[in-house]
Write a protein that holds these residues in place. Sequence first.
Motif, PDB file in Angstrom:
ATOM      1  N   GLU A 259     -30.517 -22.465  -0.884  1.00  0.00           N
ATOM      2  CA  GLU A 259     -30.125 -21.949   0.421  1.00  0.00           C
ATOM      3  C   GLU A 259     -29.976 -20.431   0.413  1.00  0.00           C
ATOM      4  OE1 GLU A 259     -26.601 -23.929   1.619  1.00  0.00           O
ATOM      5  OE2 GLU A 259     -27.523 -25.921   1.683  1.00  0.00           O
ATOM      6  N   GLU A 260     -30.164 -19.814  -0.749  1.00  0.00           N
ATOM      7  CA  GLU A 260     -29.990 -18.371  -0.850  1.00  0.00           C
ATOM      8  C   GLU A 260     -31.068 -17.646  -0.049  1.00  0.00           C
ATOM      9  OE1 GLU A 260     -29.556 -14.965  -4.325  1.00  0.00           O
ATOM     10  OE2 GLU A 260     -30.031 -17.047  -4.805  1.00  0.00           O
ATOM     11  N   ILE A 261     -30.681 -16.586   0.634  1.00  0.00           N
ATOM     12  CA  ILE A 261     -31.635 -15.812   1.419  1.00  0.00           C
ATOM     13  C   ILE A 261     -32.640 -15.153   0.480  1.00  0.00           C
ATOM     14  CG2 ILE A 261     -31.881 -13.883   3.029  1.00  0.00           C
ATOM     15  CD1 ILE A 261     -29.034 -14.444   3.952  1.00  0.00           C
ATOM     16  N   SER A 262     -33.911 -15.252   0.821  1.00  0.00           N
ATOM     17  CA  SER A 262     -34.947 -14.758  -0.079  1.00  0.00           C
ATOM     18  C   SER A 262     -35.291 -13.295   0.149  1.00  0.00           C
ATOM     19  CB  SER A 262     -36.228 -15.598   0.083  1.00  0.00           C
ATOM     20  OG  SER A 262     -36.676 -15.566   1.433  1.00  0.00           O
ATOM     21  N   THR A 263     -34.810 -12.712   1.224  1.00  0.00           N
ATOM     22  CA  THR A 263     -35.066 -11.297   1.486  1.00  0.00           C
ATOM     23  C   THR A 263     -33.774 -10.504   1.326  1.00  0.00           C
ATOM     24  OG1 THR A 263     -34.673 -11.607   3.856  1.00  0.00           O
ATOM     25  CG2 THR A 263     -36.949 -11.825   3.072  1.00  0.00           C
ATOM     26  N   PHE A 264     -33.899  -9.308   0.799  1.00  0.00           N
ATOM     27  CA  PHE A 264     -32.740  -8.479   0.516  1.00  0.00           C
ATOM     28  C   PHE A 264     -32.985  -7.075   1.044  1.00  0.00           C
ATOM     29  CE2 PHE A 264     -33.086 -11.752  -2.697  1.00  0.00           C
ATOM     30  CZ  PHE A 264     -31.795 -12.272  -2.769  1.00  0.00           C
ATOM     31  N   SER A 265     -31.900  -6.462   1.503  1.00  0.00           N
ATOM     32  CA  SER A 265     -32.004  -5.098   2.022  1.00  0.00           C
ATOM     33  C   SER A 265     -31.935  -4.065   0.903  1.00  0.00           C
ATOM     34  CB  SER A 265     -30.880  -4.840   3.028  1.00  0.00           C
ATOM     35  OG  SER A 265     -29.617  -4.866   2.377  1.00  0.00           O
ATOM     36  N   ASN A 266     -31.505  -4.502  -0.292  1.00  0.00           N
ATOM     37  CA  ASN A 266     -31.316  -3.608  -1.439  1.00  0.00           C
ATOM     38  C   ASN A 266     -30.322  -2.491  -1.140  1.00  0.00           C
ATOM     39  OD1 ASN A 266     -33.099  -4.972  -3.196  1.00  0.00           O
ATOM     40  ND2 ASN A 266     -34.851  -3.969  -2.225  1.00  0.00           N
ATOM     41  N   LYS A 267     -29.372  -2.794  -0.274  1.00  0.00           N
ATOM     42  CA  LYS A 267     -28.339  -1.831   0.082  1.00  0.00           C
ATOM     43  C   LYS A 267     -26.975  -2.321  -0.409  1.00  0.00           C
ATOM     44  CE  LYS A 267     -30.624  -0.045   4.249  1.00  0.00           C
ATOM     45  NZ  LYS A 267     -30.501   0.145   5.722  1.00  0.00           N
ATOM     46  N   THR A 268     -26.080  -1.383  -0.589  1.00  0.00           N
ATOM     47  CA  THR A 268     -24.709  -1.708  -0.981  1.00  0.00           C
ATOM     48  C   THR A 268     -23.766  -1.287   0.132  1.00  0.00           C
ATOM     49  OG1 THR A 268     -25.188  -1.401  -3.329  1.00  0.00           O
ATOM     50  CG2 THR A 268     -22.889  -1.317  -2.665  1.00  0.00           C
ATOM     51  N   LYS A 269     -23.003  -2.250   0.648  1.00  0.00           N
ATOM     52  CA  LYS A 269     -22.063  -1.977   1.727  1.00  0.00           C
ATOM     53  C   LYS A 269     -20.638  -2.052   1.203  1.00  0.00           C
ATOM     54  CE  LYS A 269     -25.109  -3.963   5.269  1.00  0.00           C
ATOM     55  NZ  LYS A 269     -25.241  -5.000   6.324  1.00  0.00           N
ATOM     56  N   ILE A 270     -19.793  -1.178   1.731  1.00  0.00           N
ATOM     57  CA  ILE A 270     -18.394  -1.142   1.307  1.00  0.00           C
ATOM     58  C   ILE A 270     -17.492  -1.233   2.527  1.00  0.00           C
ATOM     59  CG2 ILE A 270     -16.592   0.171   0.129  1.00  0.00           C
ATOM     60  CD1 ILE A 270     -18.728   1.501  -1.529  1.00  0.00           C
ATOM     61  N   LEU A 271     -16.633  -2.235   2.546  1.00  0.00           N
ATOM     62  CA  LEU A 271     -15.596  -2.357   3.571  1.00  0.00           C
ATOM     63  C   LEU A 271     -14.249  -1.979   2.943  1.00  0.00           C
ATOM     64  CD1 LEU A 271     -16.400  -5.733   5.403  1.00  0.00           C
ATOM     65  CD2 LEU A 271     -16.621  -3.428   6.334  1.00  0.00           C
ATOM     66  N   GLY A 272     -13.414  -1.315   3.719  1.00  0.00           N
ATOM     67  CA  GLY A 272     -12.086  -0.950   3.220  1.00  0.00           C
ATOM     68  C   GLY A 272     -12.112   0.230   2.277  1.00  0.00           C
TER      69      GLY A 272
END
Length: 497
Positions: A259-272
């Motif tokens: 069920e894992e998404i096969s496409t990735f944005s290759n980005k790193t997001k930070i909350l907080g």
Amino acid sequence: MKNRFLLTLCMLFMVFIAKAEYINGIAPTTSVTVMTSEEISIESHDDSAAASSDEEHPSPAGWSVIPFVLLLVMIATGPLFYEHFWHKNYPIIAVSLAAIVVIYYLFVVGDVNHPVHALAEYVQFIALLSSLYIASGGIMIDVDKKATPLTNVGLLLIGAVISNLIGTTGASMLLIRPFVRLNKGRIQPYHIIFFIFIVSNVGGALTPIGDPPLFLGFLKGVPFFWTLEHNLLPWITGVGILSFVFYIFDKRNTDEDLEEISTFSNKTKILGSRNFIWLAIIIAAVFIDPNVIEGVPAIHYDGMKFSYIRELIMFSVGFLSFRFADKRAIKGNEFNFEPIREVAFIFIGIFGTMMPALALVSEFAQSEAGSALITHNTLYWGTGILSGFLDNAPTYLNFLAAAMASQGGDIAVISDVQSYAIGGVYDDSVFMLMAISIGAVFFGAMTYIGNGPNFMVKSIAEQMGIHMPSFFGYILRYSIPILLPVLFVIWLVFFAF
């Protein structure tokens, strides 16, 4: 349960103070004098305090290590054979075993100093761990990349470097959740074990900030950049070998989540991200020590200055960082207080019960027979092995004290420690300090209790649904077959010849 824990702490602290005053020959009171470092604590009792400092106490009996051994056995066997009983009662068990040893010290040995020191060290320990845990819990790092062996190795190497900037505890708390989420669908216990090896322990060998033993050495007089200069090559060797072995393990992992998404944005997001400010305050507070900075308020007891401003700052930051955290980050991290609660109870038991073991080891190391055995080889393996089962910070100090005492040095004299670290005054001293430092930091990964972050990472991983190996399973399946050969190679390359 929380109220019971706090009540027990308060009662133990009051017993410590009452017994201290009784030994010093004054009427028991419930107050402790808090003064700045320029002032004199308990002015009318200078002579009795000095006498207390010099008072000789009998060595603890051999049987007094039984509560410590019993606690280790229960930590190892509880989750396996009596899981329900253990998880329900481990707080009572840990506090009770610690209380037995503390009462023995106070009323049989007649020694209040060791329990007071253990209490102070525990408060410092839990203030740092809890504040870092809570502050990092409000930071959600989402690495939207495909989990490959190279990506995982890269994250572990980043963690190893960061460990020297915000400590092994800070780096572990910051990166363990992103590491688990990155490997969603293929996560295995070995991911967490190697994270403990590299990020929670070996990675923090380059600066005094990196690991508690090195910070204690810095406070005693070891120059700040000494660790970077002398530990760099062993650090590269240890991190490099462990990363390579992890890569081989991870390369063989073919598990995938359908069920894992096969496409990735290759980005790193930070909350907080504002919680990074709280982390910075915690790291800065580490250096607010009354034994280093004149004028910092302290609790004066028996000729010693115990910090409390630093701990108040850390506890306050923990509260404020949670109170004002980004709720999306808290929810995304599935943050709760159970891991730090478990660590708080387990380690009050460890700090309380390990006093006789440390005392007996220290006594032997500083005896004529023990001093004759002191070499860089025995210091590496002795400090290392005991650091895996006793907390590595006091083990580091005990072995450094013994090594210096064997050549007439005094760990309580900053100039002696500086001379020992720089070399030229004491025979082979730089090599010996290097052996103690590497042994304490690297061997801290041998068990879950060797270093504070280990147990925390294990607890967080279990909270996130990962079935972690037991205490003995960790040692038999990972520490002995994987970590120990690496430690042997490091000894062979840097210390054996």
